[in-house]
Design an enzyme around this catalytic site. Structure first.
Site, PDB file in Angstrom:
ATOM      1  CE  LYS A  71      -2.552   0.250   3.595  1.00  0.00           C
ATOM      2  NZ  LYS A  71      -1.662   1.050   4.457  1.00  0.00           N
ATOM      3  CB  THR A  73       5.210   0.056  -2.400  1.00  0.00           C
ATOM      4  OG1 THR A  73       6.020  -0.439  -1.324  1.00  0.00           O
ATOM      5  CG2 THR A  73       6.001   0.002  -3.693  1.00  0.00           C
ATOM      6  NE  ARG A  94      -0.495   5.402   8.651  1.00  0.00           N
ATOM      7  CZ  ARG A  94      -0.660   4.154   9.046  1.00  0.00           C
ATOM      8  NH1 ARG A  94      -1.097   3.895  10.264  1.00  0.00           N
ATOM      9  NH2 ARG A  94      -0.388   3.155   8.241  1.00  0.00           N
ATOM     10  CE  LYS A 105       2.398  -2.858   8.413  1.00  0.00           C
ATOM     11  NZ  LYS A 105       3.096  -1.670   7.894  1.00  0.00           N
ATOM     12  CB  ALA A 273      -5.327   1.589  10.661  1.00  0.00           C
ATOM     13  CG  PHE A 301      -3.354  -2.423   9.354  1.00  0.00           C
ATOM     14  CD1 PHE A 301      -2.299  -3.261   9.007  1.00  0.00           C
ATOM     15  CD2 PHE A 301      -3.314  -1.822  10.609  1.00  0.00           C
ATOM     16  CE1 PHE A 301      -1.242  -3.504   9.881  1.00  0.00           C
ATOM     17  CE2 PHE A 301      -2.262  -2.054  11.480  1.00  0.00           C
ATOM     18  CZ  PHE A 301      -1.228  -2.896  11.120  1.00  0.00           C
ATOM     19  CG  PHE A 381       4.306 -10.250  -6.849  1.00  0.00           C
ATOM     20  CD1 PHE A 381       5.341 -10.527  -5.975  1.00  0.00           C
ATOM     21  CD2 PHE A 381       3.312  -9.373  -6.448  1.00  0.00           C
ATOM     22  CE1 PHE A 381       5.385  -9.944  -4.722  1.00  0.00           C
ATOM     23  CE2 PHE A 381       3.342  -8.783  -5.194  1.00  0.00           C
ATOM     24  CZ  PHE A 381       4.385  -9.070  -4.327  1.00  0.00           C
ATOM     25  CD1 TRP A 409       8.959  -3.082  -3.961  1.00  0.00           C
ATOM     26  CD2 TRP A 409      10.080  -4.062  -5.616  1.00  0.00           C
ATOM     27  NE1 TRP A 409      10.057  -3.702  -3.399  1.00  0.00           N
ATOM     28  CE2 TRP A 409      10.761  -4.310  -4.404  1.00  0.00           C
ATOM     29  CE3 TRP A 409      10.612  -4.581  -6.801  1.00  0.00           C
ATOM     30  CZ2 TRP A 409      11.943  -5.058  -4.349  1.00  0.00           C
ATOM     31  CZ3 TRP A 409      11.791  -5.322  -6.746  1.00  0.00           C
ATOM     32  CH2 TRP A 409      12.437  -5.556  -5.520  1.00  0.00           C
TER      33      TRP A 409
END
Length: 556
Positions: A71, A73, A94, A105, A273, A301, A381, A409
Site C-alpha cells: 500500500k 509502495t 504517516r 512488519k 489503524a 491496514f 509480481f 516497486w
C-alpha cells in the site's frame, strides 16, 4: 536483487530546499533538520491558506496477508507517476513506529524504487515527533500520580484511573504492571498499564488538531480518571495542558522529505489503524491540498480499518472530501485469502483466486458506500499469469471500478503511469459525493453495529458487561455523539484473524469501550486485539546493525 535499504542508500537525494521549490516554497518557509529533512514554519499556513485545494486521493488496501500488498509502495509510486506526467503532486503519509521496525512488519517508507528518503532516518528517530508525543503522554501520567501523592485534592478514585503510560516499542511485559511499590514517598500502589505510542490519545490529538490553540483545547479535554462521585477528571484540572503543549510545539509542525524521484512527501503523525485511527495529520493533509494539484495519502491496514476511520473520523472531523480511492491488492494475497499457503502462491491457481477475491469484493462494496470513485490496482509480481490478471481486471470492471496494473516497486514512477492515468480518468469522469457511513446522532451501540454489520459483514454484535456499563457512562456524561474508533485485528474482516476471505455469519465481540474526549472519538476494542503489541520469536531487530562508518543495515 537489491534490498530496499540498499536502493535507498544508493539514491541521490537533492537538498530539501530544492524539493520545497516544487511547491513554490522558499527557505524561510522551512525549518531545516539537516540537508534532507525540514519542518514547515509556523508562518507558512497564513501564506498558503487561501490557495485552491487540490484533489485528494486516498490509497487503501485489502486485508493484509503474509504475501504482502504494498500500500505505501503504491502511494509513493503513484505520487512519482504524477511527477513523470508533469503533474504537481505531493504525497502525505504517516511516520513509522519503532515497534514494527524492530518487530515483524518492518518500516513504512515504501519499497523498491517507490520509497521516501532518507529511509533510515524516517524509520528510526526522524525529527523526534514520536519522542515528543511519548514525553507528553508520560508527563501527564507523572502529574496524575503526583497529584494523588500530594493529597489528591480532586478526589481521584485510584481504581478508576484510565490514563496509561506509553512507549514506542513492542513490549508486552508492560501491558499490565504495578506501580508505587517501595516506600510511602514512592507513590500510591496501584495497577497501571502501558500502550504503544501510536495508540496514545496524544498521537490522535496531534493528528486531528487544526493548530496550537485547538491542540491545547483538546489536550485539556483528556479524561485521565474518575473521582469518587464518578465524574471525569481531565488534564486541564491537573494543570497539565501548558507543559504538554510545550513538549509538542515542534511536533505539531508537518515534516517535508522526498521520494527517490524527488517528489515532495509530507510525513506527519502515525496512529496505527488496528488500535487507533490510522491516518496522518489533518495539518499535513491541509498543507498538501494547498500546495499541490494532486494529493496522495493513505490510511493504515485494510479498508475495513484505515479507510473507514479516514472517512468516518478524519474527514468528518476536518471537513475533508476525498475525490477518489485507490484500492490495492495482489494476486498472491487474493490466492492466500482463497486458502492457499504462502509456499504455493507462485503457481497459477484460478480456483483459489476466485475464492479469495471475495475479500476484494467486500472492500469494493464498502468503499462504494461512501460514494467516492474507486480505482483498483494490482501490484504485479513476476509469477502472476495473464489469466489471473485478466480475471481480476474483469471482476473489478464489472463492479464499476477503474482497474490498473502497478509496477512501481520495480520501475518507480514509470511503473505507475497506468495507475496514474486511471486515477486521472476517474477524477475527470466520476464525481465524488462523499458522505460518512453514519450520523452523529445515532447511539454509541448503533454506530458500533453499523460499522460491524455494514463494513465487516458481521451478523451481530455482542458486548462484555463492562463494555455496556462504559457505553452508558459515556452517554451519561455527554459524549454519545462522537464517532467510534474500532480496535480490531487487521488480518480479517471479522475479529478472528484466522477467518480469511469474506467470512459470514460471525459475531463481533466488544470487550472494552472508552472515550478519547480530546481526540473526539469513542474507542471500542474487539476480540483479543492489544493496544501494546509484543515481539515475535525472531524479531526484525535481530537483523539490524550499523557499521563503523555509521551505515545501517537490515532495515526493511
Amino acid at each position: 536483487m537489491k534490498t530496499d535499504i540498499q536502493i535507498a542508500q544508493e539514491a541521490r537525494m537533492i537538498h530539501i530546499r530544492e524539493v520545497a521549490e516544487q511547491l513554490n516554497l522558499v527557505e524561510d518557509d522551512l525549518e531545516f533538520y539537516g540537508k534532507y529533512k525540514a519542518k514547515f514554519s509556523d508562518e507558512l499556513w497564513d501564506k498558503v491558506k487561501d490557495n485552491k485545494d487540490g484533489k485528494l486521493i486516498l490509497v487503501t488496501a485489502i486485508n493484509p496477508t503474509p504475501a504482502g500488498e504494498g500500500k505505501t509502495t503504491t502511494s509513493v509510486g503513484l505520487g512519482e507517476a504524477f511527477g513523470v506526467l508533469n503533474k504537481k503532486a505531493v504525497i502525505a503519509l504517516r511516520e513509522p513506529s519503532l515497534g514494527p521496525c524492530f518487530g515483524i512488519k518492518g518500516g513504512a517508507a515504501g519499497g523498491g524504487y517507490a520509497q521516501v528518503v532518507p529511509m533510515e532516518d524516517l524509520n528510526l528517530h526522524f525529527t523526534g515527533d514520536f519522542h515528543a508525543i511519548t514525553s507528553a503522554n508520560n508527563l501527564l501520567a507523572a502529574l496524575l500520580d503526583n497529584h494523588i501523592q500530594q493529597g489528591n485534592d480532586l478526589n481521584i478514585d485510584t481504581n478508576q484511573i484510565v490514563w496509561k503510560r506509553c512507549v514506542d516499542m513492542n513490549d508486552r511485559v508492560l501491558r499490565n504492571i504495578v506501580v508505587g511499590l517501595g516506600r510511602k514517598a514512592d507513590g500510591v500502589v496501584r495497577e497501571d498499564h502501558f500502550i504503544i505510542t501510536v495508540a496514545s490519545e496524544i498521537m490522535a490529538i496531534l493528528c486531528l488538531a487544526e493548530d496550537m490553540h485547538d491542540l491545547k483545547l483538546r489536550l485539556g479535554k483528556i479524561i485521565v480518571a474518575y473521582n469518587y462521585e464518578g465524574q471525569p477528571v481531565t488534564a486541564k484540572e491537573l494543570n497539565a495542558v501548558g507543559s504538554m503543549a510545550a513538549l509538542l510545539k515542534d511536533a505539531i509542525k508537518p515534516n517535508l522529505i522526498q521520494t527517490l524521484e524527488h517528489t515532495p512527501a509530507i510525513i506527519h503523525g502515525g496512529p496505527f489503524a488496528n488500535i487507533a485511527h490510522g491516518c496522518n495529520s489533518v495539518r499535513a493533509t491541509r498543507f498538501a491540498l494547498k500546495l499541490a494539484d494532486y494529493v496522495v495519502t493513505e490510511a493504515g491496514f485494510g479498508a475495513d480499518l484505515g479507510a473507514e476511520k479516514f472517512f468516518d473520523i478524519k474527514c468528518r472531523n476536518a471537513g475533508l472530501k476525498p475525490d477518489a480511492v485507490v484500492l490495492v491488492a495482489t494476486v498472491r494475497a487474493l490466492k492466500y485469502n482463497g486458502g492457499i499457503p504462502k509456499t504455493e502462491l507462485s503457481s497459477e491457481n484460478l480456483d483459489a483466486l476466485e475464492k479469495g477475491i471475495s475479500n476484494l469484493e467486500k472492500h469494493i462494496e464498502n468503499l462504494q458506500k461512501y460514494n467516492v470513485p474507486v480505482v483498483v490496482t494490482l501490484n504485479r509480481f513476476i509469477t502472476d499469469t495473464e489469466a489471473e490478471l485478466n480475471y481480476v481486471k474483469e471482476f473489478c470492471e464489472a463492479r464499476g471500478c477503474e482497474f490498473a496494473l502497478s509496477n512501481v516497486w520495480e520501475k518507480g514512477g514509470e511503473g505507475g503511469i497506468e495507475l496514474a492515468d486511471k486515477v486521472l480518468a476517474a477524477l475527470e469522469t466520476k464525481e465524488s459525493h462523499f458522505k460518512p457511513l453514519y450520523d452523529d446522532d445515532l447511539s454509541i451501540k448503533e454506530k458500533i453495529e453499523t460499522v460491524a454489520k455494514e463494513i465487516y459483514g458481521a451478523k451481530n454484535v455482542t458486548y462484555d458487561g463492562a463494555a455496556l456499563v462504559a457505553i452508558s457512562k459515556i452517554e451519561e456524561i455527554g459524549y454519545g455523539k462522537l464517532p467510534v474508533c474500532m480496535a480490531k485485528n487487521q488480518y480479517s474482516l471479522s475479529d478472528d484473524p484466522t477467518l480469511l476471505g469474506r467470512p459470514k455469519d460471525f459475531s463481533i465481540h466488544i470487550r472494552e469501550v472508552y472515550v478519547s474526549a480530546g481526540a473526539g472519538f469513542i474507542v471500542a476494542i474487539t476480540g483479543t486485539v492489544m493496544t501494546m503489541p509484543g515481539l515475535p520469536k525472531k524479531p526484525a531487530a535481530f537483523g539490524i546493525d550499523v557499521n563503523e562508518e555509521g551505515v545501517i543495515t537490515g532495515l526493511f
